[in-house]
Design a protein around this motif. Structure first.
Motif, PDB file in Angstrom:
ATOM      1  N   SER A 183      14.316  10.695  -0.030  1.00  0.00           N
ATOM      2  CA  SER A 183      12.943  10.648   0.441  1.00  0.00           C
ATOM      3  C   SER A 183      12.054  10.586  -0.612  1.00  0.00           C
ATOM      4  N   TYR A 184      12.205  11.694  -1.502  1.00  0.00           N
ATOM      5  CA  TYR A 184      11.324  11.946  -2.613  1.00  0.00           C
ATOM      6  C   TYR A 184      11.249  10.645  -3.455  1.00  0.00           C
ATOM      7  N   TYR A 185      12.377   9.910  -3.663  1.00  0.00           N
ATOM      8  CA  TYR A 185      12.572   8.836  -4.716  1.00  0.00           C
ATOM      9  C   TYR A 185      11.896   7.564  -4.071  1.00  0.00           C
ATOM     10  N   GLN A 186      12.188   7.662  -2.658  1.00  0.00           N
ATOM     11  CA  GLN A 186      11.430   6.572  -1.827  1.00  0.00           C
ATOM     12  C   GLN A 186       9.924   6.677  -1.794  1.00  0.00           C
ATOM     13  N   ARG A 187       9.171   7.549  -1.709  1.00  0.00           N
ATOM     14  CA  ARG A 187       8.108   7.982  -1.758  1.00  0.00           C
ATOM     15  C   ARG A 187       7.419   7.608  -2.903  1.00  0.00           C
ATOM     16  N   MET A 188       8.162   8.142  -4.098  1.00  0.00           N
ATOM     17  CA  MET A 188       7.711   7.567  -5.464  1.00  0.00           C
ATOM     18  C   MET A 188       7.582   6.223  -5.757  1.00  0.00           C
ATOM     19  N   LEU A 189       8.937   5.594  -5.395  1.00  0.00           N
ATOM     20  CA  LEU A 189       8.810   4.144  -5.484  1.00  0.00           C
ATOM     21  C   LEU A 189       7.513   3.538  -4.697  1.00  0.00           C
ATOM     22  N   ALA A 190       7.359   3.878  -3.607  1.00  0.00           N
ATOM     23  CA  ALA A 190       6.306   3.420  -2.769  1.00  0.00           C
ATOM     24  C   ALA A 190       4.799   3.603  -3.558  1.00  0.00           C
ATOM     25  N   LEU A 191       4.686   4.737  -4.129  1.00  0.00           N
ATOM     26  CA  LEU A 191       3.468   5.117  -4.912  1.00  0.00           C
ATOM     27  C   LEU A 191       3.297   4.103  -5.975  1.00  0.00           C
ATOM     28  N   LEU A 192       4.469   3.906  -6.568  1.00  0.00           N
ATOM     29  CA  LEU A 192       4.400   2.927  -7.734  1.00  0.00           C
ATOM     30  C   LEU A 192       4.319   1.434  -7.384  1.00  0.00           C
ATOM     31  N   ASP A 193       4.806   1.044  -6.229  1.00  0.00           N
ATOM     32  CA  ASP A 193       4.540  -0.314  -5.689  1.00  0.00           C
ATOM     33  C   ASP A 193       3.150  -0.559  -5.446  1.00  0.00           C
ATOM     34  N   GLY A 194       2.449   0.428  -4.725  1.00  0.00           N
ATOM     35  CA  GLY A 194       1.075   0.353  -4.306  1.00  0.00           C
ATOM     36  C   GLY A 194       0.013   0.866  -5.652  1.00  0.00           C
ATOM     37  N   ASN A 195       0.373   1.070  -6.656  1.00  0.00           N
ATOM     38  CA  ASN A 195      -0.471   1.510  -7.766  1.00  0.00           C
ATOM     39  C   ASN A 195      -1.329   2.489  -7.428  1.00  0.00           C
TER      40      ASN A 195
ATOM     41  N   HIS B 211       0.866  -1.150  -0.015  1.00  0.00           N
ATOM     42  CA  HIS B 211      -0.048   0.107  -0.074  1.00  0.00           C
ATOM     43  C   HIS B 211       0.885   1.044  -0.260  1.00  0.00           C
ATOM     44  N   ALA B 212       0.826   2.027  -0.969  1.00  0.00           N
ATOM     45  CA  ALA B 212       1.611   3.193  -1.079  1.00  0.00           C
ATOM     46  C   ALA B 212       1.025   4.470  -0.142  1.00  0.00           C
ATOM     47  N   GLU B 213       2.002   5.244   0.489  1.00  0.00           N
ATOM     48  CA  GLU B 213       1.754   6.141   1.239  1.00  0.00           C
ATOM     49  C   GLU B 213       1.173   7.358   0.501  1.00  0.00           C
ATOM     50  N   ILE B 214      -0.157   7.594   0.841  1.00  0.00           N
ATOM     51  CA  ILE B 214      -1.016   8.807   0.351  1.00  0.00           C
ATOM     52  C   ILE B 214      -0.916  10.150   1.210  1.00  0.00           C
ATOM     53  N   VAL B 215      -0.424  11.013   0.572  1.00  0.00           N
ATOM     54  CA  VAL B 215      -0.491  12.225   1.212  1.00  0.00           C
ATOM     55  C   VAL B 215      -1.823  12.767   1.355  1.00  0.00           C
ATOM     56  N   PRO B 216      -2.504  13.111   2.677  1.00  0.00           N
ATOM     57  CA  PRO B 216      -3.770  13.809   2.489  1.00  0.00           C
ATOM     58  C   PRO B 216      -3.652  15.229   1.960  1.00  0.00           C
ATOM     59  N   ILE B 217      -4.974  15.413   1.558  1.00  0.00           N
ATOM     60  CA  ILE B 217      -5.160  16.558   0.657  1.00  0.00           C
ATOM     61  C   ILE B 217      -5.231  17.601   1.695  1.00  0.00           C
ATOM     62  N   GLY B 218      -4.568  18.749   1.576  1.00  0.00           N
ATOM     63  CA  GLY B 218      -4.244  20.005   2.388  1.00  0.00           C
ATOM     64  C   GLY B 218      -3.086  19.851   3.327  1.00  0.00           C
ATOM     65  N   HIS B 219      -2.426  18.476   3.490  1.00  0.00           N
ATOM     66  CA  HIS B 219      -1.555  18.459   4.249  1.00  0.00           C
ATOM     67  C   HIS B 219      -0.107  19.052   3.730  1.00  0.00           C
ATOM     68  N   LYS B 220       0.486  19.560   4.435  1.00  0.00           N
ATOM     69  CA  LYS B 220       1.749  20.265   3.921  1.00  0.00           C
ATOM     70  C   LYS B 220       2.825  19.504   4.267  1.00  0.00           C
ATOM     71  N   PRO B 221       3.639  18.921   3.242  1.00  0.00           N
ATOM     72  CA  PRO B 221       4.875  18.105   3.732  1.00  0.00           C
ATOM     73  C   PRO B 221       5.950  18.769   4.572  1.00  0.00           C
TER      74      PRO B 221
ATOM     75  N   PRO C  65      -3.157   6.162  -6.858  1.00  0.00           N
ATOM     76  CA  PRO C  65      -3.969   7.123  -7.658  1.00  0.00           C
ATOM     77  C   PRO C  65      -3.098   8.397  -8.263  1.00  0.00           C
ATOM     78  N   LEU C  66      -3.515   9.087  -9.396  1.00  0.00           N
ATOM     79  CA  LEU C  66      -2.776  10.023  -9.796  1.00  0.00           C
ATOM     80  C   LEU C  66      -2.652  11.270  -8.832  1.00  0.00           C
ATOM     81  N   SER C  67      -3.594  11.518  -7.715  1.00  0.00           N
ATOM     82  CA  SER C  67      -3.732  12.465  -7.228  1.00  0.00           C
ATOM     83  C   SER C  67      -2.597  12.526  -5.949  1.00  0.00           C
ATOM     84  N   SER C  68      -2.272  11.220  -5.872  1.00  0.00           N
ATOM     85  CA  SER C  68      -1.024  11.144  -4.859  1.00  0.00           C
ATOM     86  C   SER C  68       0.246  11.496  -5.465  1.00  0.00           C
ATOM     87  N   PHE C  69       0.412  10.992  -6.631  1.00  0.00           N
ATOM     88  CA  PHE C  69       1.648  11.581  -7.445  1.00  0.00           C
ATOM     89  C   PHE C  69       1.729  13.148  -7.586  1.00  0.00           C
ATOM     90  N   GLU C  70       0.375  13.900  -7.967  1.00  0.00           N
ATOM     91  CA  GLU C  70       0.706  15.154  -7.904  1.00  0.00           C
ATOM     92  C   GLU C  70       0.821  15.832  -6.609  1.00  0.00           C
TER      93      GLU C  70
END
Length: 650
Positions: A22-34, A4-14, A36-41
């Protein structure tokens, strides 16, 4: 690793300390968990504020673009897997010869699922009554809908049957492209159908039914969806045909015992056709290549099979050498018109069958088969069904080629814009297998005016096929990047092939070898300037090196194509007019004189004239254009004369 990819909540400031790792780790996690596009954005937005500089921001952005392409490719492959699985399951049902209505029900259900439609149904032809009736439905609410009978000249069903092509409407009630019937419109409106797509169930040029999908809202249907439904429609037609053949066989058994031998032969033919169909379907389902399919057909029918494209060039197997190109072309057109194979007798006595290969409504080429003895009717049907399988394989290969083309186009674009080194080990993995490019490279630019990049690419595919060359459209031109040892020879082959295909000459400009990606953008701009200069000189169709025109390209950069003509008129217009009027050679004489450092003797020798003649010509030039020798004007006149000579080149 978690699926399950980590999804950043809407409105949350990283966190402000988000670093590149960390950026690449989270990107790979999103790919691994398939994810949604909103998480990548959200992840991309989080990275914008933390990049140390513009280069870092570009790097992170490029990485995100690659990640999104990977996700898109995964989705495309997943969808393709679902489609192939559905086709395989349908073929397996068909080859098992289960109850025909069960098979048709499964086909309709899969059609609805694959296209994501609200309803699906199949209308079968009633040859005795001359109309169509609804045989099976899926997702239909009204019982009356299943009782519809449609005349052959009415509605979407009639349009599909007449044209033998897919037909759809995204506003059934208001569509006036077909004839309406009050009772049919009432049943359709009662079911809430707004958009509808019909696919012909066709076998051996006979439309035996129509496969429909419908939606209760306005939508369009893509060519891919039509192609998949066409494949399902083919299986449905085969199921109906097999049921008809089986019924005929059973009826014949009851009518006459004397026909047992013929019936056994018929049953054997059907069984052999079913076995052949099952083998071909199994080959497609496991991703077999075109060569695998051709070899399988050759073994099944004990002859020589091959696949040819629309130019009658063999793309797999062998083309029949005993037939002329004109004979093949005529047979392919006739097969397409009839919807079945066409037999030809060669000069050597062997029989060749030609079956047009279709992908949806487009013709992709033909399957050809040659052997010394004629084919039986069942063998002919096997060949024709093999042509259907060939169409499915070619469609699959075409989709794979499109993905590879997108990767190549991205690589060419990145190279010409100087974003990053596209030949680095990381980037090179995105190139098609077998392609290997290293620095330095040569860039060749082909100006496309009257044709599209797709037409040019199709004509040049065999010419540019090699591990050392890639090409793609860029800013309206065809850009070719190559490690060819002799780029001028390659450019001339390109010119000859385009001239042969389109009966016109194309302007082609060649760069000097470029040693690194950061130098490519400047070289590309120089090539563009050179194309503009050639247009200004009205010399389209030339093949030339950029370095031979680079100085003039810089002089007239961003000046407009009529600037060259205006410059020539101002500097040497009177001399050119005199030459055209008197058939003299004053412009060439003055250019030679200036090129030799104003040496009358050397200029006369180069022109092959007497020194006195040379002096007389110089006097005439001074009389016509008295200020040419003015030091403030000499360079301008010299450049203008060179451009004039370039403009006269053939």
């Amino acid at each position: 690793m978690s699926r399950h990819a980590e999804i950043v909540p809407i409105g949350h400031k990283p966190a402000d300390n988000l670093d590149i790792a960390s950026y690449y780790q989270r990107m790979l996690a999103l790919l691994d968990g398939n994810a949604p596009l909103s998480s990548f954005e959200q992840l991309a937005n989080a990275a914008k504020g933390t990049a140390r500089d513009e280069a870092a921001a570009d790097t992170l952005g490029s990485a995100m673009a690659t990640a999104l392409r990977l996700r898109e490719n995964f989705e495309l492959k997943r969808k393709r897997e679902v489609e192939l699985s559905a086709l395989y399951e349908t073929a397996r049902d068909l080859s098992a010869l289960r109850d025909t209505d069960q098979i048709l029900q499964a086909i309709v259900r899969r059609a609805r699922q694959l296209v994501g439609s609200d309803i699906a149904y199949l209308s079968a032809a009633d040859d005795e009554r001359g109309d169509f009736y609804v045989r099976v439905t899926e997702g239909v609410m009204s019982q009356d809908f299943g009782c519809i009978r449609v005349p052959r000249n009415i509605g979407v069903c009639g349009s599909v049957a007449r044209a033998r092509r897919p037909f759809y409407s995204n506003n059934y009630t208001a569509d006036r492209n077909f004839d309406h019937d009050v009772e049919i419109d009432r049943a359709t409106s009662g079911e809430g159908i707004v958009s509808i797509l019909g696919i012909p169930l066709e076998l051996e040029a006979h439309v035996m039914g129509v496969l429909f999908v419908g939606d209760r809202y306005v939508r369009s249907y893509t060519p891919q969806e039509m192609a998949v439904l066409s494949s399902l429609g083919t299986f449905a037609a085969l199921a109906i045909e097999n049921a008809r053949l089986l019924e005929e066989a059973q009826r014949s058994l009851l009518l006459a015992k004397d026909a047992n031998a013929a019936l056994r032969a018929k049953a054997d033919d059907i069984e052999q056709a079913a076995v052949a169909h099952e083998q071909l379907t199994e080959l497609i389902a496991r991703g077999g290549t075109l060569d695998d399919l051709v070899n399988r057909v050759s073994k099944l029918l004990k002859g020589e099979a091959g696949v040819i494209d629309e130019s009658r060039t063999a793309i797999s197997g062998t083309a029949p050498g005993q037939l002329t190109d004109e004979e093949l072309a005529k047979a392919v057109r006739e097969s397409d018109r009839l919807g079945r194979s066409v037999a030809l007798m060669g000069a050597d006595g062997r029989t060749t069958l030609v079956a047009a290969v279709m992908g949806g409504s487009a013709r992709l080429g033909a399957l050809v088969f040659t052997r010394s003895r004629p084919l039986s009717p069942s063998e002919t049907r096997t060949l024709e069904r093999s042509a259907i399988a060939t169409g499915i394989v070619l469609l699959s290969l075409d989709r794979i080629a499109q993905m590879a083309h997108r990767n190549v186009a991205d690589t060419v674009s990145a190279l010409l814009r100087g974003i990053a080194d596209p030949f680095s080990p990381e980037s090179a993995r995105r190139l098609p297998p077998g392609i290997s490019l290293t620095w330095p490279v040569t860039v060749i630019l082909v100006e496309l005016l009257a044709i599209t990049s797709a037409q040019a690419s199709s004509a040049l595919r065999s010419t540019l096929a090699g591990r050392d060359t890639i090409f793609a459209e860029f800013n309206g031109d065809l850009a070719i990047v190559s490690n060819a040892a002799d780029p001028e020879k390659l450019a001339k082959r390109i010119s000859e092939r385009l001239d042969e295909a389109f009966d016109q000459r194309f302007t082609i400009v060649i760069s000097d070898p470029v040693s690194s990606f950061d130098k490519v953008p400047a070289q590309y701009e120089a090539l563009r300037r050179c194309l503009g200069l050639i247009r200004g000189l009205n010399q389209q169709g030339r093949v030339t090196f950029e370095r031979s025109l680079s100085m003039y390209g810089l002089l007239f950069q961003n000046r407009g194509e009529d600037a060259i003509a205006a410059f020539l008129r101002s500097a040497v217009g009177t001399l050119v007019e005199q030459d055209e009027k008197r058939k003299s050679q004053l412009a060439v004489t003055l250019l030679t004189y200036l090129d030799t450092g104003r040496s009358v003797q050397k200029a006369a020798e180069l022109l092959g004239i007497h020194v006195n003649t040379m002096r007389q010509r110089l006097d005439t030039i001074a009389h016509i254009n008295p200020d040419w020798s003015d030091p403030a004007r000499t360079l301008e006149v010299h450049v203008a004369l060179r451009l004039h000579v370039l403009g006269q080149a053939v």
